[in-house]
Design an enzyme around this catalytic site. Structure first.
Site, PDB file in Angstrom:
ATOM      1  N   PRO A   1      43.227  38.290  34.521  1.00  0.00           N
ATOM      2  CA  PRO A   1      44.458  37.503  34.498  1.00  0.00           C
ATOM      3  C   PRO A   1      45.621  38.192  33.806  1.00  0.00           C
ATOM      4  O   PRO A   1      45.451  38.865  32.800  1.00  0.00           O
ATOM      5  CB  PRO A   1      44.056  36.224  33.750  1.00  0.00           C
ATOM      6  CG  PRO A   1      42.836  36.563  32.992  1.00  0.00           C
ATOM      7  CD  PRO A   1      42.142  37.628  33.777  1.00  0.00           C
ATOM      8  N   ASN A   2      46.768  38.001  34.412  1.00  0.00           N
ATOM      9  CA  ASN A   2      48.073  38.428  33.921  1.00  0.00           C
ATOM     10  C   ASN A   2      48.312  39.928  34.004  1.00  0.00           C
ATOM     11  O   ASN A   2      49.419  40.380  33.733  1.00  0.00           O
ATOM     12  CB  ASN A   2      48.322  37.926  32.486  1.00  0.00           C
ATOM     13  CG  ASN A   2      48.273  36.425  32.406  1.00  0.00           C
ATOM     14  OD1 ASN A   2      48.907  35.743  33.199  1.00  0.00           O
ATOM     15  ND2 ASN A   2      47.476  35.900  31.483  1.00  0.00           N
TER      16      ASN A   2
ATOM     17  N   ARG B   1      55.532  42.224  31.726  1.00  0.00           N
ATOM     18  CA  ARG B   1      54.987  41.416  30.626  1.00  0.00           C
ATOM     19  C   ARG B   1      54.902  42.240  29.342  1.00  0.00           C
ATOM     20  O   ARG B   1      54.258  43.283  29.299  1.00  0.00           O
ATOM     21  CB  ARG B   1      53.589  40.952  31.018  1.00  0.00           C
ATOM     22  CG  ARG B   1      52.835  40.259  29.922  1.00  0.00           C
ATOM     23  CD  ARG B   1      51.400  39.982  30.352  1.00  0.00           C
ATOM     24  NE  ARG B   1      50.662  39.393  29.264  1.00  0.00           N
ATOM     25  CZ  ARG B   1      49.373  39.549  29.075  1.00  0.00           C
ATOM     26  NH1 ARG B   1      48.660  40.270  29.912  1.00  0.00           N
ATOM     27  NH2 ARG B   1      48.789  38.975  28.061  1.00  0.00           N
TER      28      ARG B   1
ATOM     29  N   TYR C   1      52.276  46.536  26.569  1.00  0.00           N
ATOM     30  CA  TYR C   1      51.632  47.006  27.791  1.00  0.00           C
ATOM     31  C   TYR C   1      52.390  48.108  28.533  1.00  0.00           C
ATOM     32  O   TYR C   1      51.899  48.616  29.533  1.00  0.00           O
ATOM     33  CB  TYR C   1      51.404  45.818  28.737  1.00  0.00           C
ATOM     34  CG  TYR C   1      50.508  44.768  28.138  1.00  0.00           C
ATOM     35  CD1 TYR C   1      49.148  44.983  27.996  1.00  0.00           C
ATOM     36  CD2 TYR C   1      51.026  43.559  27.680  1.00  0.00           C
ATOM     37  CE1 TYR C   1      48.321  44.030  27.438  1.00  0.00           C
ATOM     38  CE2 TYR C   1      50.207  42.587  27.126  1.00  0.00           C
ATOM     39  CZ  TYR C   1      48.858  42.835  27.003  1.00  0.00           C
ATOM     40  OH  TYR C   1      48.039  41.893  26.447  1.00  0.00           O
TER      41      TYR C   1
ATOM     42  N   ASN D   1      38.891  45.377  33.172  1.00  0.00           N
ATOM     43  CA  ASN D   1      39.768  44.802  32.160  1.00  0.00           C
ATOM     44  C   ASN D   1      39.873  43.328  32.516  1.00  0.00           C
ATOM     45  O   ASN D   1      40.637  42.943  33.384  1.00  0.00           O
ATOM     46  CB  ASN D   1      41.149  45.463  32.157  1.00  0.00           C
ATOM     47  CG  ASN D   1      42.041  44.932  31.060  1.00  0.00           C
ATOM     48  OD1 ASN D   1      41.795  43.871  30.498  1.00  0.00           O
ATOM     49  ND2 ASN D   1      43.093  45.676  30.761  1.00  0.00           N
TER      50      ASN D   1
ATOM     51  N   ALA E   1      42.181  38.112  29.144  1.00  0.00           N
ATOM     52  CA  ALA E   1      41.792  37.045  28.224  1.00  0.00           C
ATOM     53  C   ALA E   1      40.389  36.518  28.492  1.00  0.00           C
ATOM     54  O   ALA E   1      39.737  35.995  27.587  1.00  0.00           O
ATOM     55  CB  ALA E   1      42.803  35.906  28.287  1.00  0.00           C
TER      56      ALA E   1
ATOM     57  N   GLU F   1      34.147  48.493  29.876  1.00  0.00           N
ATOM     58  CA  GLU F   1      35.168  47.518  29.480  1.00  0.00           C
ATOM     59  C   GLU F   1      36.388  48.276  28.978  1.00  0.00           C
ATOM     60  O   GLU F   1      36.276  49.165  28.136  1.00  0.00           O
ATOM     61  CB  GLU F   1      34.611  46.621  28.383  1.00  0.00           C
ATOM     62  CG  GLU F   1      35.608  45.626  27.835  1.00  0.00           C
ATOM     63  CD  GLU F   1      35.048  44.807  26.673  1.00  0.00           C
ATOM     64  OE1 GLU F   1      35.851  44.090  26.066  1.00  0.00           O
ATOM     65  OE2 GLU F   1      33.838  44.886  26.379  1.00  0.00           O
TER      66      GLU F   1
ATOM     67  N   HIS G   1      40.616  47.973  27.721  1.00  0.00           N
ATOM     68  CA  HIS G   1      41.781  47.192  27.309  1.00  0.00           C
ATOM     69  C   HIS G   1      42.924  48.153  27.030  1.00  0.00           C
ATOM     70  O   HIS G   1      42.723  49.221  26.453  1.00  0.00           O
ATOM     71  CB  HIS G   1      41.479  46.353  26.068  1.00  0.00           C
ATOM     72  CG  HIS G   1      40.402  45.359  26.314  1.00  0.00           C
ATOM     73  ND1 HIS G   1      40.630  44.184  27.001  1.00  0.00           N
ATOM     74  CD2 HIS G   1      39.090  45.384  26.007  1.00  0.00           C
ATOM     75  CE1 HIS G   1      39.487  43.531  27.103  1.00  0.00           C
ATOM     76  NE2 HIS G   1      38.537  44.228  26.513  1.00  0.00           N
TER      77      HIS G   1
ATOM     78  N   ARG H   1      45.124  42.752  17.097  1.00  0.00           N
ATOM     79  CA  ARG H   1      45.843  41.580  17.591  1.00  0.00           C
ATOM     80  C   ARG H   1      45.224  40.311  17.012  1.00  0.00           C
ATOM     81  O   ARG H   1      44.514  40.363  16.020  1.00  0.00           O
ATOM     82  CB  ARG H   1      45.830  41.595  19.124  1.00  0.00           C
ATOM     83  CG  ARG H   1      46.552  42.856  19.658  1.00  0.00           C
ATOM     84  CD  ARG H   1      46.649  42.902  21.136  1.00  0.00           C
ATOM     85  NE  ARG H   1      47.504  41.816  21.624  1.00  0.00           N
ATOM     86  CZ  ARG H   1      47.567  41.450  22.878  1.00  0.00           C
ATOM     87  NH1 ARG H   1      46.836  42.059  23.792  1.00  0.00           N
ATOM     88  NH2 ARG H   1      48.348  40.468  23.268  1.00  0.00           N
TER      89      ARG H   1
END
Length: 133
Positions: free
Chosen positions: A6-7, A14, A19, A68, A71, A92, A94, A101
């Site tokens: 998502p996103n 964004r 990012y 990735n 969330a 995985e 990111h 964060r």
């Protein structure tokens, strides 16, 4: 296979301070050129079940999956279980350092079932994952 959650379709728009300003499509075109001998495919969805379906679909026929989950990394037991149930190794990834964060981003339901975890190197995290296969 690169799978984004998502996103991540909003990359380039964004929170560019976290990012960056490159869209994932622009980045994907660059890595396809940089790694011409690697057959790369890309999939993105904002829907948890679609990500699980894609993992099931490619999880027995690809050499590697770069995931990735955005969330969903921190909330989806289902995605973690899907990775546990397939044969293809998953890395995985990111873009940001999730440990730098919010506290809720420190938990991953993917990591225990992944071949490895790469985070905090921006879009280069994907390249490092490609090199790991």
């Amino acid at each position: 296979m690169i799978i984004n959650g998502p996103n991540l379709n909003l990359l380039g728009k964004r929170e560019p301070n976290i990012y960056g300003s490159l869209t994932f499509t622009e980045f994907f075109d660059k890595i396809k050129t940089k790694y011409p001998n690697v057959q790369l495919e890309y999939y993105q969805s904002n829907i948890e079940g679609e990500l699980i379906d894609k993992l099931h679909h490619v999880g027995f026929s690809f050499d590697g999956i770069i995931l990735n989950a955005g969330a969903y990394t921190h909330t989806s037991i289902g995605i973690g279980d899907a990775i546990k149930g397939i044969e293809t190794p998953v890395v995985e990834v990111h873009i940001s350092n999730t440990f730098n964060r919010e506290e809720f981003r420190h938990q991953s339901f993917i990591s225990p079932n992944a071949k490895g975890v790469i985070l905090g190197f921006g879009l280069q995290s994907y390249e490092l994952a490609i090199q790991s296969f």
